[in-house]
Design a protein around this motif. Structure first.
Motif, PDB file in Angstrom:
ATOM      1  N   ASP A  23      76.409  22.443 154.145  1.00 36.53           N
ATOM      2  CA  ASP A  23      75.910  23.140 155.348  1.00 36.53           C
ATOM      3  C   ASP A  23      74.918  22.282 156.127  1.00 36.53           C
ATOM      4  O   ASP A  23      74.924  22.249 157.352  1.00 36.53           O
ATOM      5  N   LYS A  50      75.322  17.207 161.917  1.00 41.85           N
ATOM      6  CA  LYS A  50      76.303  16.702 162.873  1.00 41.85           C
ATOM      7  C   LYS A  50      76.270  17.538 164.175  1.00 41.85           C
ATOM      8  O   LYS A  50      76.406  17.000 165.280  1.00 41.85           O
ATOM      9  N   LYS A  73      76.822  19.677 158.089  1.00 41.04           N
ATOM     10  CA  LYS A  73      77.408  20.240 159.304  1.00 41.04           C
ATOM     11  C   LYS A  73      76.327  20.502 160.376  1.00 41.04           C
ATOM     12  O   LYS A  73      76.523  20.239 161.556  1.00 41.04           O
ATOM     13  N   GLU A  74      75.218  21.041 159.906  1.00 41.27           N
ATOM     14  CA  GLU A  74      74.131  21.323 160.862  1.00 41.27           C
ATOM     15  C   GLU A  74      73.593  20.035 161.489  1.00 41.27           C
ATOM     16  O   GLU A  74      73.288  19.983 162.682  1.00 41.27           O
TER      17      GLU A  74
END
Length: 1539
Positions: free
Chosen positions: A392, A398, A395-396
């Motif tokens: 997570d 990126k 992803k955050e």
């Protein structure tokens, strides 16, 4: 202003300091139109006045093109262009107990009762002190400070005067737009380019409580009354709907209007952070029976407005006890913060809505791995947590990377296309900070090599050197911290004292630098370096080359530079400090203009200094004028010199080498360098000081100039003033008035003049001048009183002397009855004299009382004189009574003496009668001289007896007894007169005859001889006739007559020989005619002439004598004329400031010329002129030439005096260049002639000059040409403005010669216009008002600028006058139906009122009986005259039953009609346009039937283009009737007398 950082926004949000800053209008937003964005849903939030939820469109808070109007509610902040019309707002009530309500129909009494009831209700509704401002002042008032209660009251009144709505409007904020306009549910939520939306943010969210001066509890505590725990509402103003009834469906609809209302604050909700308020209206029941507000629980809990109760946030509530200006700043801050927040939301929304570009480079894998590694290296993390969250987080990370890239691209696009993205505001970047840790690559380098080189070059390798440098630095710091100027004095100084103190300071500093400082520094260096011994720091080195190669040389160089640097710092700091001090003290005067005028307030200075002034000056008034004890020019010179002296004080400071290297020879005296006198920085500071001082003396000169009005008083010589005739003739009341005025002026001077005053950097001592002027006023008062006392003392002395004279005369001893009678007559006048003296003394005593009122101390001598004068009348009365008793005794004594004297007088008359009778016996002519002497003695006795007889008769009349008859004495005198004539003339003739025969002819007056012979012969003939009864006496008279007759033929001989005109030529002519040599000698007598036989040639002698006499008369006349002209001079006087002279009127010269001209002409026709013909002709030519020159001279002078003031004006010279040139040519000749006459003013020498005559004739010709051109010029001016025909040439020339001064026409306006006495000129010379001779003021409808020629702008004044009257008549007729007539007649000029009057006398009668001004009464007087006639006409029309406007009785009247925007006058078939000539507020003629007939006849004649001439006896009103008709028609009338 501080700034706060908000996370994720990256923008600086303003945060106010503890004291709110000055309000600044928010910057104009450039967001005019929003680009299309996607539709998004925003969170719904609470409403303002209820808890109902509405959805709002995002609004822009700034104004710009395209923003909708106020009624649509699309803008909260509006900025006003300063060039546009000022925004006006509705005022809030000026008193919290008053409320402006709309006017509604209804009974007035009911409204009044409701208003009074509401006033009483409001007085008890709000607590006392509920509007008390908060102040930071101790309760105990210190001396010199404002009391706390006074400051609270001042602020309360100040806040009370301020209007919150007006303050907001001045900042461009409109109250109605502060409220959010929530759209209804029916509105479309889609965003289009024409209807942009933005999320709604409530304004109270951005409220800054740092502006708050009290917390809610403190605000509500203001409602607790004193000595009571009862809670009352607090007065405030809240932004509420104008209409109390709010639509429940749309409580915040855009159709609502909001304004600031007076409210009562009832409660506060901590949950809502809002206040419960209640509208205060005049017709609302606000309190219960006990005066408490009606408030129930439902009102507190209700979320929607019920009735007039509302919940409002603090941002929309301003208490009466707080400063409205601070509250406006609070709103400004919230609006700016709201705008910034909305801009950030829009920016981030735009970034979030951007799609990810496919070409965006991915996040660097190495960087991602490095981040993971650092993250995983954190201690204490569980493996399960890492596995679950690492994905997570990646992803955050990126996503945040992509958003950052989008944001960068978005910023770049916005910056490249600012016009397309004008609605986007990029956030400000925060400051970059230095990282707390990090690593940087460092290249390799030879450390040991660098270390060795450092040790070789550096001086800081030995502790001794470091200590030397440290102590040297300390010593240098001491010098740098010293001062070259001593300006620490706590009191201002005179310039010379200031210079002495600075000179002492310079001497001390210079001495310290050259001696004390050098010794201290050299001892320090030697003390520390002696221990180093030989080597690089050998202080005992004696060789220069070795010393120069050592480190000690470099050390001394460093020391030298430090010393020079410290001295430079000392100089620069001192100069800068003095400059700043002067600039600080002169700060208030730096912007004073050169032509500054101080004003009348000499006590208060608008130029006070924040610091203690430097200089002290004494203001001095003397014969030379007003000046200061120190010339103001000296200050600039002194300050510049101080600059130079301060710099020079640091010169000649020796270098340390000689003092340190004592064993080494140093050539010369090397000195330390200091600041150069002309360095740019020094020059700049010197210039600043010079300018500051020069600017600082400007108000000093202006202040001194205000004292010039006191120079006359200061330099006044009291003795000279008191000796002036005006003061000598002053009455006591005038003296009292003037003395009181002097004493009043003395007090005024003491209050209007200060003892000292601060002006910039100067303290001006005025105490000396104030005391001198005050003492002079006091001395004037005392001197005038002393003079009055002296005058009164003199009057008292004169009165006492008069009394003393009366007393002495009463005491005089009488010697005769005449004296007694005279004294009794005199004593009858004494009471009247006493009465007049008493009046004089009474007036003098009243003047003494006046002096006592003025508290003037009289001397003992003056007091004694006053009381002596008071006692004199009674003393005289007592003395008169005693004198009257003495007179009775004297009268009886004088009567007895009179009787004895009369008896003796009778005996004396008897003896004289016998003596006179004895003269008839004298008949011997040989004893004529003895008899003549006896006759003279007898005549003397007779005259004495006549005098005594008159005296006795007078005394008898005084005694009141019968008068004695002395007629026999008169008969005796008459009988003796012939004897007197006979013997006195006989004696005289015998003596004269002997003298005439034997005395030289030169001693004989021939004319007197002829008169004596004629008189004697006549008298002797009378004696012959009288003594016909006395033969002896008749014989004597006959003998004398015969002798006289025998002598008479010799009289022509004597006259001819004694003629004064006999010259040598006459004697030669006489000798030729009588054939005998005759020549006058001193011893020639008549007897010798008779011996020569000249009596035989009497005719020839008489003829030659007559010719000589005539010629002698001509010669005497010529000599007399020449002698008279030798004393005749011209009276040549300087003429004004022209530099030349004029002749005083030579009337005496003209009269003498006329007389002498006649005499000379008569002599030229004389047959005896031959001997003087050439002289007569020459003199006649002189007289004629003098007369011609004088005539030309006086003619030229009259013309020159007339033209000189005209052509001395540049305006006339420019307008008449040809005439001006001629006048200048003539003026040069005139000045030369007058200069010659001034040097030699003798008439007979100056005037007989043909060249002078030609010059004067030439001047007169030039003057005639000039006057002709001038007349033509005046005629053109009169043609341009025909009203100039009413002015004389002199008056018109006076105007034309002052064309640059338009106000010069003021004295002549009354002649040009009917009743314009003057015009009002503004500061820019604009003409705005006209005034009549009675003082009536009328504003011009068309203001006139007096530019160009005077006739042009006067024509504009004429047009403006007519336009003004037309406009006033038009406007007055428009308001006539609406305005009460009693107000209407007093609201307009008198001429307008008369032109528009109606027949209503009743109200005017009541009005004229009331209090009116002089001007208003004049209006009503003229109006009543006209309306009385109108009333009589109306009554006559009613009586004759006139019903048609075409009836003759109606159309025959003089009627006024306003039609076609003009006033017309009609009478029968005649119609005239009103003249609009301003007539002022003059009276009107009483109109009689005869006047009406004259009006009708004259108007009919004018209509037919004829004239009219009323005829009748004198004094019947023909002229006044014609003039009044002109007034009625609005025309100017002129009266001329044709003789």
């Amino acid at each position: 202003m501080e700034r706060k950082y908000f996370p994720d926004f990256g923008v600086l949000v303003p945060h106010p300091p503890s004291k709110p800053p000055e309000p600044k209008p928010p910057a104009l937003s450039h967001r005019h139109r929003l680009a299309p964005v996607r539709t998004c849903f925003v969170n719904e939030q609470m409403g303002i006045y209820s808890d109902s939820i509405t959805k709002h469109k995002f609004q822009s808070l700034t104004a710009g093109p395209g923003i909708k109007q106020r009624s649509q509610g699309r803008s909260i902040v509006r900025f006003c262009d300063p060039n546009t019309t000022k925004v006006t707002t509705l005022k809030t009530p000026s008193d919290q107990g008053k409320h402006v309500e709309k006017q509604k129909p209804g009974p007035t009494s009911q409204q009044s009762q409701q208003s009074q009831q509401s006033q009483r209700s409001l007085t008890s509704y709000f607590p006392r002190g509920g509007d008390s401002p908060k102040v930071q002042i101790p309760y105990q008032t210190a001396p010199g400070q404002i009391p706390r209660k006074l400051e609270i009251e001042r602020r309360r009144r100040e806040y009370f005067k301020l209007d919150i709505e007006q303050l907001l409007a001045e900042q461009g904020i409109y109250s109605n737009l502060l409220m959010p306009t929530h759209q209804s549910s029916s509105e479309d939520h889609e965003t289009t380019t024409d209807n942009p939306v933005s999320p709604y943010l409530s304004l109270e969210v951005f409220d800054n409580e740092d502006f708050e001066c009290r917390n809610p509890g403190d605000w509500l505590a203001l409602g607790i009354a004193e000595k009571s725990l009862e809670q009352k509402p607090i007065p405030a103003k809240a932004l509420l709907p104008t209409d109390d009834e709010i639509n429940s469906d749309e409580p915040q609809s855009s159709s609502l209007e909001y304004s600031w209302h007076l409210v009562a604050v009832l409660d506060y909700s901590k949950e809502k952070c809002q206040y419960l308020v209640q509208k205060v209206c005049l017709n609302s029941q606000l309190t219960d029976e006990k005066g408490r507000p009606i408030l129930n629980e439902e009102d507190k809990k209700s979320k929607s407005p019920a009735g007039t109760t509302f919940w409002v946030p603090r941002i929309r509530l301003v208490f009466n006890a707080e400063d409205p200006r601070v509250f406006v700043k609070r709103i400004q801050f919230a609006l700016r913060w709201q705008e910034n927040t909305e801009a950030l939301l829009l920016y981030h929304l735009s970034v979030d809505c951007m799609p990810t570009w496919k070409g965006t480079p991915p996040l660097d894998s190495h960087a991602l791995q490095s981040i993971k590694r650092v993250t995983l290296s954190a201690p204490g993390l569980g493996q399960k947590i890492l596995e679950k969250c690492i994905g997570d987080l990646e992803k955050e990370l990126k996503l945040d990377y992509e958003r950052t890239m989008n944001r960068m691209r978005f910023d770049r696009v916005v910056m490249r296309h600012p016009e397309e993205f004008s609605h986007i505001t990029l956030p400000q970047k925060g400051p970059e900070c230095v990282p707390q840790s990090g690593r940087v690559p460092v290249p390799t380098f030879p450390y040991e090599e660098y270390k060795t080189a450092f040790f070789y070059k550096s001086l800081l390798t030995k502790p001794e050197v470091i200590r030397v440098l440290s102590e040297i630095s300390s010593e240098c710091n001491k010098v740098a911290n010293m001062r070259l100027f001593n300006v620490t004095s706590v009191k201002p100084l005179q310039l010379d004292e200031f210079e002495v103190i600075q000179a002492q300071m310079h001497t001390q500093v210079s001495l310290f630098l050259r001696e004390g400082w050098m010794v201290s520094l050299s001892n320090c260096i030697r003390f520390h370096l002696l221990s180093c011994g030989p080597g690089t720091y050998n202080v005992d080195e004696s060789h220069w080359e070795m010393y120069k190669m050592s480190k000690l040389y470099r050390l001394m160089a460093v020391v030298r530079y430090n010393l020079q640097d410290s001295m430079r710092h000392l100089v620069q700091a001192s100069l800068l400090r003095l400059t700043l001090l002067l600039l600080t003290t002169c700060h208030s005067v730096l912007k004073c203009p050169q032509d500054l005028v101080w004003g009348d307030d000499l006590v208060t200075s608008p130029y006070k200094s924040e610091r203690t002034p430097l200089f002290l000056l004494d203001l001095i008034l003397d014969q030379t004028g007003v000046h200061y004890s120190t010339p103001l020019e000296n200050f600039k010179t002194s300050m510049v010199n101080l600059f130079d002296k301060a710099i020079l004080a640091t010169y000649k400071v020796p270098q340390l080498d000689k003092f340190v290297m004592k064993k080494m020879f140093v050539a010369g005296d090397p000195l330390l360098e200091s600041v150069n006198l002309w360095e740019p920085e020094v020059t700049a500071l010197r210039e600043k000081v010079s300018n500051a001082v020069m600017q600082g003396v400007i108000p000093l000169r202006a202040y001194a100039a205000e004292y010039e009005k006191y120079l006359d008083l200061h330099n006044l010589d009291i003795e000279t003033l008191l000796k002036s005739p005006a003061n000598a003739e002053q009455t006591s009341q005038e003296v009292k008035k003037e003395v009181e005025q002097h004493l009043k002026d003395k007090e005024t001077l003491e209050h209007s003049l200060p003892s000292s005053i601060v002006i910039g950097t100067f303290v001006i001592r005025v105490e000396g001048v104030r005391q001198a002027l005050s003492n002079k006023k006091k001395a004037l008062a005392n001197a005038m009183l002393a003079t009055l006392v002296g005058k009164l003392s003199k009057q008292v002395e004169e009165a006492c002397e008069e009394y003393n004279t009366i007393s002495r005369k009463l005491r005089e001893k009488l010697n005769s009855i005449e004296e007694l009678s005279e004294k009794r007559e005199w004593m009858k006048q004494v009471p009247d004299q006493l009465k007049s003296y008493k009046e004089v003394i009474g007036k003098t005593l009243s003047d003494y009382e006046l002096i006592e009122e003025l508290r003037y101390s009289l001397s003992n001598e003056n007091v004694d004189k006053k009381w002596t004068a008071i006692r004199w009348p009674q003393k005289i009365i007592s003395q008169m009574e005693a004198t009257a008793a003495q007179h009775l005794e004297d009268e009886e004594r004088f009567n007895k003496i009179q009787l004895a004297d009369q008896h003796n007088f009778e005996d004396h008359l008897d003896s004289l009668k016998m003596l006179v009778a004895g003269f008839a016996c004298h008949d011997d002519i040989n004893h004529a001289h003895e008899v003549a002497n006896e006759v003279r003695r007898t005549t003397k006795q007779l005259k004495e007896c006549q005098t005594m007889a008159q005296t006795y008769n007078t005394r008898e009349r005084l005694f009141g007894i019968p008068v004695t008859n002395y007629d026999r004495l008169q008969k005796l005198v008459k009988d003796f007169q012939p004897f007197t004539d006979l013997w006195t003339i006989t004696s005289d003739w015998m003596r004269w005859h002997e003298s005439w025969l034997h005395d030289p002819l030169s001693s004989i007056d021939s004319e007197q001889l002829e008169r004596n012979v004629t008189d004697v012969h006549k008298t002797m003939n009378k004696c012959v006739k009288h003594f016909k009864d006395i033969p002896g006496c008749q014989m004597v008279a006959s003998a004398i007559c015969i002798k006289i007759v025998d002598f008479q033929p010799y009289i022509p001989l004597i006259q001819g020989l004694r003629n004064p005109g006999m010259k040598n030529r006459h004697w030669e002519i006489l000798s030729d005619r009588i054939q005998m040599k005759v020549k006058p000698k001193a011893n020639l007598t008549l007897s010798r002439c008779l011996e020569l036989g000249l009596q035989n040639h009497i005719e020839d002698i008489a003829h030659v004598g007559e010719v000589a006499g005539k010629e002698y008369t001509i010669e005497q006349a010529l000599d007399k004329m020449e002698n008279e002209w030798s004393t005749i001079f011209f009276d040549v006087l300087p003429y004004k400031d022209t530099g030349t002279y004029i002749l005083k009127s030579p009337d005496e010269v003209s009269q003498l010329l006329d007389d002498h001209n006649v005499m000379t002409q008569s002599m030229s026709f004389s047959p005896f002129k031959k001997s003087f013909e050439a002289r007569i002709n020459t003199w006649e030519g002189k007289i004629r030439m003098t007369q011609d020159v004088l005539e030309e001279w006086l003619t030229c002078q009259r013309s020159w005096l007339y033209l000189e003031p005209i052509f001395s004006s540049d305006d006339i010279t420019q307008q008449l260049p040809v005439e001006g040139k001629r006048y200048q040519q003539m003026d040069q000749t005139w000045k030369a002639v007058m200069k010659s006459a001034f040097k030699n003013p003798k008439v007979i020498e100056v005037c007989p000059d043909s060249r002078l005559l030609e010059k004067l004739k030439k001047c007169n010709e030039l003057l005639e040409q000039v006057q002709k051109g001038l007349s033509e010029y005046l005629e053109t001016k009169r043609g341009s403005f025909p009203r100039f025909y009413f002015l004389s040439d002199d008056e018109l020339l006076e105007i034309l010669s002052q064309t640059r001064d338009p106000t010069a026409v003021q004295p002549h306006l009354r002649k040009c216009f009917e009743n314009i006495a003057r015009l009002q000129f503004q500061s820019d010379l604009q003409i705005t008002h006209m005034y009549s001779g009675e003082g009536e003021e009328v504003k011009l409808a068309l203001p006139v600028y007096p530019t160009g020629n005077v006739e042009h702008w006067l024509r504009e004044v004429e047009k403006s006058m007519k336009a003004t009257l037309s406009d006033n008549i038009n406007r007055s007729l428009q308001v006539y139906p609406e305005q009460p007539r009693t107000e209407w007649v007093l609201s307009w000029p008198g001429q307008v009122v008369i032109a528009g009057c109606q027949t209503q006398l009743g109200d005017l009668v009541q009005l004229v009986r009331g209090p009116l001004s002089k001007m208003q009464r004049a209006v009503l007087s003229a109006l009543i005259v006209i309306e009385v006639h109108a009333k009589e006409v109306a009554a006559k029309l009613v009586e004759q039953q006139v019903s048609s406007i075409n009836d003759f009785e109606w159309i025959s009247q003089l009627r006024y009609y306003w039609t076609k925007n003009d006033l017309y006058i009609r009478a029968v078939n005649a119609e005239f346009l009103y003249g609009y000539e301003y007539l002022g507020n003059s009276g009107r003629l009483v109109i009689t039937p005869l006047t009406d007939r004259c009006y009708l006849t004259l108007t009919g004649a004018l209509h037919l283009k004829f004239g009219g001439a009323p005829a009748g006896p004198a004094g019947t009103g023909k002229t006044e009737t014609t003039k009044d008709l002109g007034k009625g028609a609005g025309y100017s009338d002129r009266c001329f007398q044709l003789l």
